[in-house]
Scaffold this motif. Structure first.
Motif, PDB file in Angstrom:
ATOM      1  N   ASP A  88     -24.059  22.882  18.926  1.00 43.08           N
ATOM      2  CA  ASP A  88     -24.089  21.230  18.956  1.00 43.08           C
ATOM      3  C   ASP A  88     -22.827  20.883  17.863  1.00 43.08           C
ATOM      4  N   ALA A  89     -21.483  20.310  17.876  1.00 44.14           N
ATOM      5  CA  ALA A  89     -20.940  20.265  17.392  1.00 44.14           C
ATOM      6  C   ALA A  89     -21.239  19.005  16.231  1.00 44.14           C
ATOM      7  N   ALA A  90     -22.222  18.373  16.321  1.00 47.75           N
ATOM      8  CA  ALA A  90     -22.679  17.620  15.392  1.00 47.75           C
ATOM      9  C   ALA A  90     -23.338  18.428  13.819  1.00 47.75           C
ATOM     10  N   ASN A  91     -24.417  19.359  14.738  1.00 45.80           N
ATOM     11  CA  ASN A  91     -24.739  20.286  14.021  1.00 45.80           C
ATOM     12  C   ASN A  91     -24.240  21.306  13.894  1.00 45.80           C
ATOM     13  N   PRO A  92     -23.515  21.740  12.851  1.00 47.75           N
ATOM     14  CA  PRO A  92     -22.705  23.423  13.086  1.00 47.75           C
ATOM     15  C   PRO A  92     -24.407  24.637  12.986  1.00 47.75           C
ATOM     16  N   ASP A  93     -24.964  25.309  13.280  1.00 49.38           N
ATOM     17  CA  ASP A  93     -25.797  26.244  12.272  1.00 49.38           C
ATOM     18  C   ASP A  93     -25.677  27.316  12.425  1.00 49.38           C
ATOM     19  N   ILE A  94     -24.077  27.986  12.214  1.00 49.38           N
ATOM     20  CA  ILE A  94     -23.039  28.882  12.136  1.00 49.38           C
ATOM     21  C   ILE A  94     -22.429  28.864  10.053  1.00 49.38           C
ATOM     22  N   SER A  95     -22.201  30.284  10.357  1.00 55.84           N
ATOM     23  CA  SER A  95     -21.779  30.375   8.434  1.00 55.84           C
ATOM     24  C   SER A  95     -20.076  30.464   8.106  1.00 55.84           C
ATOM     25  N   GLY A  96     -19.477  30.154   7.681  1.00 53.05           N
ATOM     26  CA  GLY A  96     -17.891  29.884   7.240  1.00 53.05           C
ATOM     27  C   GLY A  96     -17.934  31.492   6.147  1.00 53.05           C
ATOM     28  N   PRO A  97     -16.785  31.250   5.710  1.00 53.04           N
ATOM     29  CA  PRO A  97     -15.531  30.592   5.791  1.00 53.04           C
ATOM     30  C   PRO A  97     -14.750  30.492   7.053  1.00 53.04           C
ATOM     31  N   PHE A  98     -14.344  29.819   7.416  1.00 54.84           N
ATOM     32  CA  PHE A  98     -13.561  29.717   8.549  1.00 54.84           C
ATOM     33  C   PHE A  98     -11.687  28.953   7.675  1.00 54.84           C
ATOM     34  N   ASP A  99     -10.640  30.114   8.656  1.00 55.19           N
ATOM     35  CA  ASP A  99      -9.625  29.740   8.173  1.00 55.19           C
ATOM     36  C   ASP A  99      -9.327  28.647   9.483  1.00 55.19           C
ATOM     37  N   LEU A 100      -9.900  28.240  10.287  1.00 51.67           N
ATOM     38  CA  LEU A 100      -9.477  27.230  11.608  1.00 51.67           C
ATOM     39  C   LEU A 100     -10.219  26.887  12.025  1.00 51.67           C
ATOM     40  N   ILE A 101     -10.747  25.433  11.926  1.00 56.55           N
ATOM     41  CA  ILE A 101     -11.744  24.591  12.427  1.00 56.55           C
ATOM     42  C   ILE A 101     -11.239  23.451  13.333  1.00 56.55           C
ATOM     43  N   CYS A 102     -11.428  23.780  14.942  1.00 59.97           N
ATOM     44  CA  CYS A 102     -10.693  23.131  15.877  1.00 59.97           C
ATOM     45  C   CYS A 102     -11.301  22.476  16.875  1.00 59.97           C
ATOM     46  N   GLY A 103     -11.137  21.521  17.351  1.00 61.20           N
ATOM     47  CA  GLY A 103     -12.126  20.537  18.909  1.00 61.20           C
ATOM     48  C   GLY A 103     -10.811  20.030  19.227  1.00 61.20           C
ATOM     49  N   ASN A 104     -11.091  19.982  20.650  1.00 64.66           N
ATOM     50  CA  ASN A 104      -9.907  18.662  21.552  1.00 64.66           C
ATOM     51  C   ASN A 104     -11.487  17.950  21.813  1.00 64.66           C
ATOM     52  N   LEU A 105     -11.049  16.736  22.278  1.00 64.33           N
ATOM     53  CA  LEU A 105     -11.435  15.899  22.209  1.00 64.33           C
ATOM     54  C   LEU A 105     -12.905  15.925  22.806  1.00 64.33           C
ATOM     55  N   VAL A 106     -13.397  16.824  21.897  1.00 59.57           N
ATOM     56  CA  VAL A 106     -15.434  16.025  21.490  1.00 59.57           C
ATOM     57  C   VAL A 106     -15.668  15.287  20.248  1.00 59.57           C
ATOM     58  N   PHE A 107     -15.275  14.568  19.538  1.00 64.40           N
ATOM     59  CA  PHE A 107     -15.649  13.979  18.384  1.00 64.40           C
ATOM     60  C   PHE A 107     -15.725  12.251  19.027  1.00 64.40           C
ATOM     61  N   GLN A 108     -15.533  12.080  20.207  1.00 60.43           N
ATOM     62  CA  GLN A 108     -16.280  10.645  20.850  1.00 60.43           C
ATOM     63  C   GLN A 108     -17.074  10.860  21.133  1.00 60.43           C
ATOM     64  N   TRP A 109     -17.770  11.946  21.335  1.00 59.02           N
ATOM     65  CA  TRP A 109     -19.130  12.037  21.743  1.00 59.02           C
ATOM     66  C   TRP A 109     -20.343  12.071  20.482  1.00 59.02           C
ATOM     67  N   LEU A 110     -19.629  12.805  19.124  1.00 60.20           N
ATOM     68  CA  LEU A 110     -20.898  12.662  18.396  1.00 60.20           C
ATOM     69  C   LEU A 110     -20.549  11.050  17.416  1.00 60.20           C
ATOM     70  N   GLU A 111     -22.246  10.800  17.340  1.00 54.34           N
ATOM     71  CA  GLU A 111     -22.868   9.993  16.911  1.00 54.34           C
ATOM     72  C   GLU A 111     -22.362   9.280  14.995  1.00 54.34           C
ATOM     73  N   GLN A 112     -22.302  10.785  14.418  1.00 55.56           N
ATOM     74  CA  GLN A 112     -21.364  10.362  13.284  1.00 55.56           C
ATOM     75  C   GLN A 112     -19.991  11.194  12.973  1.00 55.56           C
ATOM     76  N   PRO A 113     -19.129  10.775  13.462  1.00 55.08           N
ATOM     77  CA  PRO A 113     -17.968  11.494  13.227  1.00 55.08           C
ATOM     78  C   PRO A 113     -17.706  11.730  11.728  1.00 55.08           C
ATOM     79  N   GLN A 114     -18.003  11.165  10.972  1.00 54.47           N
ATOM     80  CA  GLN A 114     -17.742  11.416   9.203  1.00 54.47           C
ATOM     81  C   GLN A 114     -18.948  12.211   9.110  1.00 54.47           C
ATOM     82  N   GLU A 115     -19.921  12.285   9.303  1.00 55.05           N
ATOM     83  CA  GLU A 115     -20.433  13.005   8.314  1.00 55.05           C
ATOM     84  C   GLU A 115     -20.267  14.432   9.208  1.00 55.05           C
ATOM     85  N   ALA A 116     -19.642  14.565  10.549  1.00 55.47           N
ATOM     86  CA  ALA A 116     -19.113  15.966  10.693  1.00 55.47           C
ATOM     87  C   ALA A 116     -18.788  16.671   9.429  1.00 55.47           C
TER      88      ALA A 116
END
Length: 470
Positions: free
Chosen positions: A101-129
């Motif tokens: 779930d993009a809103a609750n990423p259960d994964i360890s960083g770090p990442f050099d690039l994090i990206c998401g295409n047309l996914v944030f409109q589905w999140l309830e709390q985009p700022q927190e994400a």
């Protein structure tokens, strides 16, 4: 939380059943290409070693990432398992696919690039994400997102407006709302575009929504009757069966090292004193890239040494030092020399230790014949500490400076107000400028190592300033 999880499950199920996605997702392909171009521009020549993709769908963006950086470790995630399987078929086995779930990423960083295409409109709390994702970025890491915004499906909404139920399409965020989806210490900004798509008829549009998994109505919507739907379809087709998609793209970067860029609303506002206080409070490195006016004073670097009693090796030498009390560009010209832009690269000694970089004058002071101080701030990617006067006249200068920073996508760590406390000005700057007031420093009749130590003890720690959840 239960309602959020229930809707998340509905979103997952709709996309899992979207068997016609590959054929129907024309705009999704366009958005993936645009986002890919923007993140490439933001990365420049850098090659990401580790990439996290959110909501990969059937792999439109995933495939581009793999082709561009075949040696990178790519983790492609989606909430819908069947979507992940289609992405695997498109982009191949050299990628790690994971249900997440993009809103609750259960994964360890770090990442050099994090990206998401047309996914944030589905999140309830985009700022927190976004704040959560910032914590997964490596230094200089890039966060690149696209989302739908207000104005999407406006023709269908207009066709349904005469019916009591109205349209069930989601209430997408406005431009103002999206512009506030910011993480204070990430540099970058949102921009937008419109894409127009023509359908054979109204039913073709509704079928398109179903095929792409986007037919889930907004929460609490009660479907319209068959008669109302027929009338809405007729009005939509009379308008030409045209649909507008409004797309927003955000590309943000984490600072390449710990530290801030200190600038002021104008000359003589107290940048060096504030810089000294920050160096003392954070046990920070100090760098004054360009120094002028040495014919009249010793310069800011010796002043910092005197006020903080820091180790001399912690004060890095300027890239350029000039005699005349003019802008660096004018002072260099007066001496018959020019400032080499190549010398103005961000110093990376002890990158995990905060460094206070003090600019010359204000944001619009020329550093070279082609570069202003604000350009250096943008180039270095450090969040800005803006020093301003507390009294009369500060509102215009401070708010204009904040606007200039935001228009260039420069992160703002906060404002320091110098002078007699002024609650009205403080609250106005915080509210209208959408900025944190880091400190209010009263007038110091005696600028000395003792006064620096006293003020430094009252400043927020580096951990507090760099905590984006505050």
């Amino acid at each position: 939380m239960g309602q959020d999880m229930a809707r998340r499950d509905l979103v997952r199920d709709r996309f899992d059943r979207a068997a016609g996605y590959e054929r129907a997702a024309t705009v999704q392909r366009v958005a993936a290409q645009r986002l890919f171009e923007k993140l490439q521009d933001r990365l420049g020549e850098r090659k990401p070693v580790r990439i996290l993709e959110l909501g990969c769908g059937t792999g439109f963006l995933t495939e581009k990432l793999r082709r561009a950086w075949p040696e990178a470790e790519i983790v492609a995630t989606d909430i819908a398992p069947h979507m992940l399987e289609r992405a695997r078929q498109r982009a191949g086995e050299a990628i790690c696919y994971r249900v997440m779930d993009a809103a609750n990423p259960d994964i360890s960083g770090p990442f050099d690039l994090i990206c998401g295409n047309l996914v944030f409109q589905w999140l309830e709390q985009p700022q927190e994400a976004m704040e959560t994702l910032e914590g997964l970025l490596a230094p200089a890491g890039v966060l690149a997102l696209s989302t739908l915004m207000q104005g999407t499906f406006q023709e269908w909404r207009h066709a349904c407006a005469m019916e009591a139920e109205g349209s069930g399409t989601p209430d997408y965020p406005s431009t103002i709302q999206i512009q506030r989806w910011q993480v204070p210490l990430l540099s970058g900004m949102w921009d937008s575009e419109a894409c127009v798509q023509t359908f054979d008829n109204g039913r073709a549009f509704l079928r398109h929504l179903k095929e792409t998994g986007a037919s889930l109505p907004r929460a609490g919507y009660h479907p319209m009757s068959s008669a109302a739907l027929m009338r809405s379809l007729a009005r939509f087709e009379a308008q030409g069966s045209v649909i507008t998609w409004r797309l927003a793209y955000g590309c943000f970067a984490k600072a390449p090292r710990a530290g801030v860029f200190v600038t002021g609303t104008d000359t003589g506002v107290g940048k060096t004193f504030v810089s000294a206080c920050l160096v003392k409070a954070w046990s920070a490195l100090y760098w004054k890239p360009l120094q002028s006016g040495l014919a009249e004073e010793a310069g800011d670097t010796p002043t910092i040494l005197s006020l903080t009693h820091c180790n001399p090796v912690d004060c890095l030498p300027p890239a350029g030092a000039f005699q005349a009390p003019l802008s660096p560009e004018a002072a260099a010209r007066a001496e018959g020399v020019s400032i080499d832009p190549a010398s103005l690269t961000l110093r990376m000694q002890a990158p995990e230790r905060p460094m206070v970089v003090e600019g010359a004058g204000g944001l619009m002071v020329p550093a070279t014949d082609t570069v202003m101080m604000c350009d250096l701030a943008a180039q270095w990617g450090l969040p800005v500490v803006l020093v301003a006067r507390s009294g009369l006249g500060t509102l215009n200068h401070t708010l204009l400076s904040l606007e200039a920073l935001r228009r260039r996508g420069i992160a703002v760590a906060g404002v320091v107000l110098n002078g007699p406390p002024n609650e009205e000005n403080r609250e106005t700057i915080a509210d209208k400028g959408q900025v944190r007031i880091l400190a209010e420093i009263p007038f110091q009749p005696d600028v000395s190592a003792k006064s620096v130590e006293q003020i430094a003890a009252q400043l927020p720690s580096w951990a507090e300033v760099s905590d984006t959840s505050r």
